[in-house]
Design a protein around this motif. Structure first.
Motif, PDB file in Angstrom:
ATOM      1  N   SER A  17       0.847  -1.211   0.000  1.00  0.00           N
ATOM      2  CA  SER A  17       0.000   0.000   0.000  1.00  0.00           C
ATOM      3  C   SER A  17       0.870   1.245   0.000  1.00  0.00           C
ATOM      4  O   SER A  17       0.607   2.210  -0.730  1.00  0.00           O
ATOM      5  CB  SER A  17      -0.907   0.020   1.238  1.00  0.00           C
ATOM      6  N   TRP A  72     -11.590   4.505   1.204  1.00  0.00           N
ATOM      7  CA  TRP A  72     -11.441   3.209   0.544  1.00  0.00           C
ATOM      8  C   TRP A  72     -12.132   3.163  -0.822  1.00  0.00           C
ATOM      9  O   TRP A  72     -11.644   2.524  -1.754  1.00  0.00           O
ATOM     10  CB  TRP A  72     -11.967   2.082   1.434  1.00  0.00           C
ATOM     11  N   ALA A  76     -10.086   2.047  -3.919  1.00  0.00           N
ATOM     12  CA  ALA A  76     -10.417   0.813  -4.648  1.00  0.00           C
ATOM     13  C   ALA A  76     -10.724   1.126  -6.108  1.00  0.00           C
ATOM     14  O   ALA A  76     -10.329   0.383  -7.016  1.00  0.00           O
ATOM     15  CB  ALA A  76     -11.599   0.105  -3.988  1.00  0.00           C
ATOM     16  N   SER A  80      -8.896  -0.393  -9.310  1.00  0.00           N
ATOM     17  CA  SER A  80      -9.671  -1.107 -10.323  1.00  0.00           C
ATOM     18  C   SER A  80      -9.435  -0.531 -11.703  1.00  0.00           C
ATOM     19  O   SER A  80      -9.320  -1.262 -12.693  1.00  0.00           O
ATOM     20  CB  SER A  80     -11.172  -1.059  -9.995  1.00  0.00           C
ATOM     21  N   LEU A  87     -12.403  -5.171  -6.787  1.00  0.00           N
ATOM     22  CA  LEU A  87     -11.941  -5.699  -5.497  1.00  0.00           C
ATOM     23  C   LEU A  87     -13.079  -6.182  -4.607  1.00  0.00           C
ATOM     24  O   LEU A  87     -12.848  -6.613  -3.486  1.00  0.00           O
ATOM     25  CB  LEU A  87     -11.132  -4.632  -4.751  1.00  0.00           C
ATOM     26  N   LEU A  89     -15.377  -4.548  -3.053  1.00  0.00           N
ATOM     27  CA  LEU A  89     -15.534  -3.748  -1.834  1.00  0.00           C
ATOM     28  C   LEU A  89     -17.016  -3.563  -1.542  1.00  0.00           C
ATOM     29  O   LEU A  89     -17.778  -3.176  -2.419  1.00  0.00           O
ATOM     30  CB  LEU A  89     -14.854  -2.388  -2.022  1.00  0.00           C
ATOM     31  N   VAL A 155     -13.791  -6.361   1.941  1.00  0.00           N
ATOM     32  CA  VAL A 155     -13.230  -6.384   0.604  1.00  0.00           C
ATOM     33  C   VAL A 155     -12.704  -7.799   0.398  1.00  0.00           C
ATOM     34  O   VAL A 155     -12.549  -8.545   1.365  1.00  0.00           O
ATOM     35  CB  VAL A 155     -12.102  -5.311   0.509  1.00  0.00           C
ATOM     36  N   PRO A 157      -9.762  -9.792   0.263  1.00  0.00           N
ATOM     37  CA  PRO A 157      -8.375  -9.434   0.599  1.00  0.00           C
ATOM     38  C   PRO A 157      -7.342 -10.052  -0.338  1.00  0.00           C
ATOM     39  O   PRO A 157      -6.277  -9.481  -0.545  1.00  0.00           O
ATOM     40  CB  PRO A 157      -8.200  -9.960   2.032  1.00  0.00           C
ATOM     41  N   PHE A 160      -7.326  -8.042  -3.438  1.00  0.00           N
ATOM     42  CA  PHE A 160      -6.689  -6.768  -3.113  1.00  0.00           C
ATOM     43  C   PHE A 160      -5.163  -6.910  -3.135  1.00  0.00           C
ATOM     44  O   PHE A 160      -4.454  -6.140  -3.778  1.00  0.00           O
ATOM     45  CB  PHE A 160      -7.193  -6.286  -1.751  1.00  0.00           C
ATOM     46  N   THR A 163      -3.975  -7.484  -6.655  1.00  0.00           N
ATOM     47  CA  THR A 163      -4.077  -6.276  -7.474  1.00  0.00           C
ATOM     48  C   THR A 163      -2.979  -5.283  -7.114  1.00  0.00           C
ATOM     49  O   THR A 163      -2.338  -4.706  -7.987  1.00  0.00           O
ATOM     50  CB  THR A 163      -5.469  -5.645  -7.278  1.00  0.00           C
ATOM     51  N   ILE A 340      -5.590  -3.886   6.125  1.00  0.00           N
ATOM     52  CA  ILE A 340      -6.610  -3.713   5.086  1.00  0.00           C
ATOM     53  C   ILE A 340      -7.364  -2.406   5.316  1.00  0.00           C
ATOM     54  O   ILE A 340      -7.415  -1.544   4.432  1.00  0.00           O
ATOM     55  CB  ILE A 340      -7.596  -4.907   5.080  1.00  0.00           C
TER      56      ILE A 340
END
Lengths: 387, 460
Positions: A17, A72, A76, A80, A87, A89, A155, A157, A160, A163, A340
């Motif tokens: 992240s 978020w 996200a 995407s 994801l 979410l 989400v 995970p 995520f 990605t 997360i």
């Protein structure tokens, strides 16, 4: 020798992240990630983007968590767009479910206090048995009620993580995988600012970076101390169950049970102080199964396909640590157990902070939907444990 | 909770023999097996075998009665229909019968869970109409069902055995497509002298091949590039043969590429495993007495490395003696003397096995499947996707889960695990031991949450 603006030591959710945020700012990044059997907190998580109950003892953390949860959606969407991956979410609220009236009432009162501390802006409802039953038809007769917090969600995970790792590569991060980092050393011993670091991997290869972010979970301990960090962290084991894929049974996640978008029911929420032991045990998994059945009796017939355990990285008070080294300027230590939930904040605000010229005094955040102008990072310094 | 000196998991040749041998020395023994009757896969359903089925399956199958019959005269707790889904280091064994969970404890455990067929991931292998040769044989053993008009593809002794059994049943295969290459004979030749101690077995094998030939079944040698065609079910098998592409219409394809140890339980116990280059599979490390890296756990039979039924029987004896000695129920002298004849058997069988391993190696196309071939059939993950994970930084099997759900289905990687290790080793240019294997966690076979919850508060 490979050179980059930032070295990220630790390729889990936290490290990726931060790497993503730095890459978005145009920095060059090298990410170090260990071998297949490393202890990986990122593989054990529950996928919650969670607000309720967090930060009642540290209001700065409540604000931080909520800001990340709010961010978020944009975060996200950006991932995407870049990756073409949804994801999954969902932020339509989440529960804490209680089997006794008393525990429900105690929790409701805690959250009322937190709400007051936050100036009344803390959207939750207390649902009695009939009210939760209306929301979740499969809820069982033993359930007294639930807290529904409207900012909670979850989400996928694994999507995520995958990605993030794809997107950082698209943005030309340099990945060093399958190797452990043996040492991180400031290039200049004389403590003059930002002269850079040499990162040496176990096979003797050397890499240079201007700054370094240490987010290696339990591995941060030995790597961090020479950089002047105390690294007051410990492992806390959490165990998780996953069932076969099932038709929709559960609408909203709780902090103990959720139905993942692929259909499996994930059951968790154990915490044990057993050191670096990531084995799953019969007594805890049996208790988790019983708790799930108490809440959703239909799950008694669900087929369990796997249980596992992973290690949370916990600070003494459970809150994150964001620390800029006093002895090796340009070195940062980052740890938290909510990688997360906090991913959106880590990719944006936290990278603002670690990119700043004088992060110790940084106050001004440049982020569209962030309205706290005076956010205090010193609240998350590990120096809070020195008193 | 019931406690025993010795618990034996699996009632195949190794487990049955170990049970009988341990009882003979006066140990308290518990035998658990997933099937309803003893025998394992090799002697499956032998108790219910009638004369006709016996004639089809042959004398090697009927031989199993010499191991099964003694079980009815010994004083051991024997539970069939018991799925063992968890073993703890402290000797606690958790299993389920009829949806009911149970727990026992043993001072020593012998894991004799045998082998499973190696996956044959060729394009189209997951289509309806495609089975393994072993699965077709199970149908014969357990219910007398004969697969009709089948094309057998792959290689290995079991493939020829089942071909002969189908001939005896009056439903000969329509073709045999053998992936064995002429060069394999050259490699195997140097092991022939060591295999000659088992000349009778070799002769039997040659007899099978002669029977297949005299039945007039088309036999394509040195075939490659196997592809099963069909959109919703198998319609044809195509393959390369002598420089041409051959296409055989069939809606029944039986694949086989030998067998590999079933390491789910031993992996879940985190025992030390190693890669066997000749057999291209992992197996747990064991001492000469079958004792694993954990002193109260032994392995006997194919689960510790493929040796075949006769070797498994001998290993069952040896492992039982080793376990009883470690429990001080017999002396070292008793152990060594008792094991003597079985060690001789094992030596001869090992010579034969080296020859067979060289003669029927795993073909390249099975170790390194083409990109569009499905590897993890639970989650539909292809070889190409696994290779793309490597480019994303994936160095080991456990990371393939995070990268693409590979191995996350109900089988916990039982079928795809070896192939995933092969692909990752090749792509990362690492040894198989360095790549490693899936971490296996309880329950190693699915159970209901209700079964697990019934044990709340009984743990340790």
């Amino acid at each position: 020798m490979q050179e980059s603006d930032f070295a990220i030591v630790g390729g889990g959710v936290v490290g990726l992240s931060i790497a993503y945020g730095l890459l978005c700012k145009g920095k060059t990044v090298t990410i170090f990630d260990e071998h297949d059997n490393a202890l990986r907190a990122s593989r054990g998580n529950f996928g919650l983007v969670w607000v309720q109950g967090k930060g009642s003892k540290l209001p700065e953390y409540a604000k931080w968590t909520r800001q990340s949860a709010k961010s978020w959606k944009n975060f996200a969407a950006g991932l995407s767009d870049e990756s073409g991956t949804d994801l999954r979410l969902q932020q339509q609220g989440g529960y804490s479910i209680y089997l006794t009236e008393q525990s429900l009432a105690e929790r409701a009162s805690d959250l009322q206090n937190l709400k007051a501390q936050l100036g009344g802006d803390y959207p939750f409802d207390v649902l009695g048995h009939n009210a939760i039953k209306k929301e979740e038809p499969h809820i069982g007769p033993k359930v007294a009620g639930a807290i529904l917090h409207h900012e909670d969600g979850h989400v996928n995970p694994l999507l995520f993580l995958r990605t993030l790792s794809r997107v950082v590569r698209q943005r030309n991060a340099h990945l060093v995988t399958g190797k452990s980092v043996a040492s991180i050393a400031p290039l200049n011993e004389s403590q003059s600012s930002d002269s850079g670091f040499v990162i040496t991997t176990a096979d003797g290869a050397e890499f240079r970076s201007r700054r370094v972010v240490l987010c290696a979970g339990l591995g941060s301990k030995t790597l961090g101390q020479p950089l002047g960090f105390n690294v007051p962290i410990r492992a806390q084991r959490g165990q998780v169950l996953i069932t076969e894929k099932m038709p929709p049974i559960i609408n909203r996640p709780s902090d103990e049970i959720r139905q993942v978008d692929e259909g499996g029911i994930q059951i968790g929420a154990s915490a044990e102080e057993v050191g670096a032991d990531d084995r799953e045990t019969l007594d805890i998994t049996a208790r988790l199964a019983q708790n799930a059945i108490d809440q959703y009796p239909v799950l008694a017939q669900a087929s369990l396909i796997r249980s596992w355990a992973a290690l949370r990285i916990m600070s003494p008070d459970g809150f994150p640590i964001y620390q800029h080294s006093r002895t090796a300027p340009g070195a940062f230590f980052v740890t938290c157990h909510s990688g997360i939930t906090l991913a959106a904040a880590h990719a944006t605000l936290l990278t603002d902070w670690i990119c700043a010229d004088q992060p110790d005094h940084y106050r001004d955040f440049n982020f569209p939907d962030f309205n706290i102008t005076d956010f205090d990072f010193s609240a998350f310094s590990e120096e809070r444990f020195n008193a | 909770m019931k406690t025993y000196d010795l618990a034996i998991i699996g009632a195949g040749p190794a487990g049955m023999t170990a049970t009988t041998a341990a009882c003979a020395q006066g140990a308290s023994v518990c035998l658990l097996d997933e099937q309803q009757t003893p025998g394992g896969q090799i002697y499956r359903s032998l108790n219910h075998c009638d004369e006709q089925r016996g004639a089809i399956l042959g004398e090697d199958y009927l031989y199993g009665k010499t191991l099964i019959d003694p079980l009815s005269t010994i004083d051991a707790d024997q539970t069939f229909g018991a799925t063992v889904w968890r073993i703890d280091e402290n000797g606690h064994i958790y299993f389920s019968t009829h949806g009911q969970a149970h727990r026992i404890q043993a001072r020593h455990i012998i894991i004799a869970t045998g082998a499973l067929e190696r996956a044959s991931p060729v394009p189209g292998w997951t289509l309806p109409g495609v089975m393994t040769v072993g699965a077709a044989q199970i149908l014969i053993k357990s219910s007398g069902l004969i697969t009709e008009g089948a094309v057998l593809a792959g290689t290995g002794p079991l493939l020829y055995t089942v071909a002969v059994q189908l001939i005896s049943a009056g439903s000969p295969p329509t073709a045999i497509v053998d992936t064995q290459q002429p060069a394999n004979y050259v490699t195997a030749a140097k092991y022939l002298p060591s295999a000659l101690a088992r000349a009778a077995t070799l002769k039997k094998g040659l007899g099978y091949l002669a029977k297949i030939r005299s039945a007039g079944i088309p036999f394509y040698r040195a075939a490659g590039d196997l592809t099963i065609e069909g959109s919703t079910a198998a319609q044809a098998l195509s393959f390369s043969h002598k420089g041409h592409t051959v296409r055989l219409q069939t809606d029944n394809v039986l694949l086989h590429q030998g067998v590999i140890p079933n390491t789910q339980l031993t992996r879940s116990l985190r025992l030390k495993h190693e890669w066997n280059r000749a057999q291209r599979c992992f197996h747990p490390q064991t001492s000469d007495w079958g004792i694993s890296s954990q002193s109260n756990i032994s392995i006997a039979g194919d689960g510790g490395g493929i040796g075949g039924a006769i070797a498994a029987q001998a290993e069952g004896h040896v492992a039982a003696l080793g376990a009883l000695q470690s429990l001080s129920l017999i002396t070292t002298e008793q152990r060594d003397a008792g094991a003597q004849p079985h060690r001789q058997t094992l030596k001869k069988e090992a010579g034969l096995r080296r020859f067979l391993d060289a003669l029927y190696p795993v073909p390249e196309e099975v170790m390194r499947p083409s990109d569009h071939t499905i590897i993890c059939r639970c989650e539909d993950v292809t070889a190409g996707e696994i290779r793309s994970f490597v480019k994303a930084g994936c160095t080991g099997p456990n990371q393939t889960k995070a990268f693409g759900r590979c191995g996350m289905g109900p089988c916990q990687g039982r079928y795809c695990g070896t192939t995933v290790t092969e692909i990752l080793a090749a792509e990362n240019k690492l040894s198989h031991d360095a790549v490693g294997a899936y971490r296996v966690r309880a329950p190693i076979k699915p159970i209901t949450l209700g079964e697990l919850a019934s044990l709340t508060g009984t743990g340790d």
